[in-house]
Design an enzyme around this catalytic site. Structure first.
Site, short mmCIF file in Angstrom:
data_model
loop_
_atom_site.label_atom_id
_atom_site.label_comp_id
_atom_site.label_asym_id
_atom_site.label_seq_id
_atom_site.Cartn_x
_atom_site.Cartn_y
_atom_site.Cartn_z
CB CYS A 284 -0.91 0.00 1.23
SG CYS A 284 -2.09 -1.35 1.21
N1 LIG Z 1 -2.67 -5.64 2.32
C1 LIG Z 1 -3.09 -4.55 2.93
O1 LIG Z 1 -2.65 -4.22 4.01
C2 LIG Z 1 -4.15 -3.67 2.30
C3 LIG Z 1 -4.80 -2.73 3.11
C4 LIG Z 1 -5.77 -1.93 2.56
C5 LIG Z 1 -6.06 -2.04 1.20
N2 LIG Z 1 -5.39 -2.94 0.42
C6 LIG Z 1 -5.77 -3.04 -0.99
O2 LIG Z 1 -6.60 -4.18 -1.16
C7 LIG Z 1 -6.36 -4.78 -2.43
C8 LIG Z 1 -6.00 -6.25 -2.25
O3 LIG Z 1 -4.77 -6.34 -1.55
P1 LIG Z 1 -4.28 -7.65 -0.81
O4 LIG Z 1 -3.15 -7.24 0.07
O5 LIG Z 1 -5.44 -8.37 -0.20
O6 LIG Z 1 -3.74 -8.50 -2.04
P2 LIG Z 1 -3.33 -10.06 -2.02
O7 LIG Z 1 -2.31 -10.20 -3.08
O8 LIG Z 1 -2.99 -10.48 -0.62
O9 LIG Z 1 -4.66 -10.81 -2.43
C9 LIG Z 1 -5.28 -10.65 -3.64
C10 LIG Z 1 -5.88 -11.99 -4.06
O10 LIG Z 1 -6.64 -11.75 -5.25
C11 LIG Z 1 -6.51 -12.88 -6.08
N3 LIG Z 1 -6.91 -12.49 -7.44
C12 LIG Z 1 -6.21 -11.77 -8.36
N4 LIG Z 1 -6.97 -11.58 -9.46
C13 LIG Z 1 -8.16 -12.17 -9.23
C14 LIG Z 1 -9.37 -12.30 -10.00
N5 LIG Z 1 -9.49 -11.75 -11.21
N6 LIG Z 1 -10.38 -12.99 -9.46
C15 LIG Z 1 -10.27 -13.55 -8.23
N7 LIG Z 1 -9.16 -13.44 -7.46
C16 LIG Z 1 -8.12 -12.75 -7.96
C17 LIG Z 1 -5.07 -13.29 -5.92
O11 LIG Z 1 -4.87 -14.65 -6.29
C18 LIG Z 1 -4.86 -13.05 -4.41
O12 LIG Z 1 -5.12 -14.22 -3.65
C19 LIG Z 1 -5.29 -3.94 -3.10
O13 LIG Z 1 -5.88 -2.96 -3.90
C20 LIG Z 1 -4.60 -3.27 -1.92
O14 LIG Z 1 -3.99 -2.05 -2.29
C21 LIG Z 1 -4.47 -3.78 0.96
#
Ligand SMILES: NC(=O)c1ccc[n+]([C@@H]2O[C@H](COP(=O)([O-])OP(=O)(O)OC[C@H]3O[C@@H](n4cnc5c(N)ncnc54)[C@H](O)[C@@H]3O)[C@@H](O)[C@H]2O)c1
Length: 447
Positions: A284
């Site tokens: 992030c």
């Molecule tokens: N990690 C954090 O601390 C955090 C906090 C707030 C916001 N975010 C935001 O949330 C979003 C997700 O982040 P995250 O950390 O959970 O990512 P992550 O990589 O941990 O998880 C994302 C998941 O989505 C899956 N994926 C990808 N494309 C897909 C599709 N088309 N259909 C179904 N599944 C799919 C991946 O296989 C993965 O398991 C991002 O935009 C991030 O910026 C993250």
């Protein structure tokens, strides 16, 4: 369709959806079962909703379906109980989207090599939902993204499939604000910001989140909600950069930056402490501000604070290398051939997430200069640097003693900092976690 018939069908969709939300019978699909999607899915399932976690990664889905949680904030026992109760299941099959009342998209939003937004995961997930659109669905985007994504990118996909927003499809943006590894603030403790394309969209999305969080803050448009998330993370990024630059200035002046920051933090208003570190990491803070500066560039505006903060934060690993080199020089050693034990490679304390971790650049640079680097991290068993897989060691007394330099990059609570102070010969502490050393044979250098 007459306007009266149109209105009554939209009232029907909105009413029946809000009734199902209130009764906790609305079927929810969460697209993306990572750090964000899984805790959210569990929270809704815990509240009694039937929830499906959809992910394109078959290994992740198999792990989830077998009751093993890959995310530390979700205990496997909790997942197993929800699987047994039939309130949660995981699948790779997007057909589930057509059967859902609410679809929440939580897929990654990384940067391309060019540092431009990589929105391909959001597009792929949204297309899956749009092609299976069924009248009466609530679609919410949670992935952090550039302002305008919901209305300029998602909305046309649904409209192209015949959906009428606010009438038979309800579309909103609600940023995820979870802080992985934070035991105090979990999904259910953090207020949600919600901005729908129409007032009905906002109302329905707010009603859904209102079932699991203490407070929902409604804003007038999805763009306001998208920008609110970016502003939060720009705020962190810029303030961390300020703390980082401040620590470098303090080094020149021979002053301990932490002592200054702690003194300033006694002011009960108008000041919030941020602390220096070896760089920034995670999915992030280093990434999200660049989504905003990219948008602004398209609008002919250079986001100067964001560029400067990015420059300062990205230069921190090189400063750490300089500090280690100088500290070794002072005890008559060169980097080449020196044993260095790195404590912590995750981007922050208490978690195993290494995405964008400054440890990659620091360890790679140390190795390129000939240092023999090992590392300890209770959350990260292996670490791939420049194509070489390193295996974590235990930070035993012997390891601490044998290292010519102990370099602390991540202040995991599991490390015994007293032992580091007693046994480390030269300690470079980028997190201010080792207590003051009185033993004249040992040397402590702080960022
Ligand atoms: N990690 C954090 O601390 C955090 C906090 C707030 C916001 N975010 C935001 O949330 C979003 C997700 O982040 P995250 O950390 O959970 O990512 P992550 O990589 O941990 O998880 C994302 C998941 O989505 C899956 N994926 C990808 N494309 C897909 C599709 N088309 N259909 C179904 N599944 C799919 C991946 O296989 C993965 O398991 C991002 O935009 C991030 O910026 C993250």
């Amino acid at each position: 369709m007459t306007s009266q018939a149109k209105n009554s069908s939209s009232v029907d969709h909105a009413t029946s959806l809000s009734q199902r939300i209130a009764a906790h019978t609305a079927r929810i699909s969460i697209v993306g079962q990572g750090y964000v999607g899984l805790p959210l899915a569990v929270e809704f399932a815990q509240a009694g909703f039937p929830v499906t976690g959809l992910d394109t990664d078959p290994d992740r889905v198999a792990t989830l379906a077998s009751g093993r949680s890959p995310v530390r904030d979700v205990p496997s026992e909790q997942l197993q109980a929800l699987l047994r109760a039939g309130r949660y299941n995981a699948t790779t099959e997007p057909a589930i989207l057509a059967e859902s009342d609410a679809v929440i998209i939580c897929v990654p939003t990384p940067l391309r090599k060019s540092k431009d937004p990589d929105i391909s995961y959001v597009v792929a997930a949204s297309k899956e939902a749009a092609t299976r659109f069924r009248p009466g669905q609530l679609i919410i985007l949670e992935s952090t993204t550039y302002p305008g994504t919901t209305e300029e990118l998602l909305l046309p996909l649904f409209q192209a499939n015949g959906a009428r927003v606010g009438e038979d499809v309800f579309l909103a943006f609600s940023p995820e604000r979870i802080d992985p590894g934070n035991p105090t603030f979990k999904v259910k403790d953090i207020p949600k910001v919600v901005g729908g394309v129409t007032p009905a969209c906002t109302r329905l999305a707010a009603a859904l989140y209102g079932e699991i969080v203490p407070r929902v803050h409604q804003v007038s448009t999805p763009k306001v909600a998208e920008l609110a998330k970016l502003y939060e993370n720009v705020f962190r990024n810029v303030n961390i950069a300020l703390a980082n630059e401040f620590s470098l200035m303090c080094r020149y002046l021979g002053v301990d930056s932490r002592e200054v920051i702690d003194a300033a933090a006694t002011k009960p208003f108008g000041f919030m402490p941020f602390y220096p570190g070896p760089g920034i990491g995670g999915h992030c803070i280093p990434v999200d501000p660049l989504y905003l500066s990219w948008t602004m560039r398209l609008n002919g505006y250079e986001a100067r604070f964001i560029s400067l903060a990015d420059d300062i934060n990205r230069a921190m690993p090189a400063h750490v290398l300089t500090i280690v080199t100088e500290a070794l020089n002072e005890v008559g050693r060169a980097l080449k051939g020196t044993r260095i034990l790195v404590l912590g490679v995750a981007y922050k304390r208490g978690i195993g997430d290494t995405r964008e971790s400054p440890a990659f650049e620091i360890i790679a640079s140390l190795r390129r200069k000939g240092a023999q680097v090992s590392y300890a991290d209770p959350y990260v068993p292996t670490f791939l640097v420049d194509g070489t897989e390193l295996k974590a060691v235990e930070p035993t007394q012997a390891e601490l003693r044998e290292a010519e330099c102990v370099l602390i990059l991540t202040d995991h609570p599991e490390f015994d900092y007293g032992a580091v102070a007693r046994h480390g010969r030269l300690i470079v502490d980028t997190r201010h976690s080792v207590p003051e050393i009185t033993d004249g044979r040992r040397r402590l250098v702080r960022l």
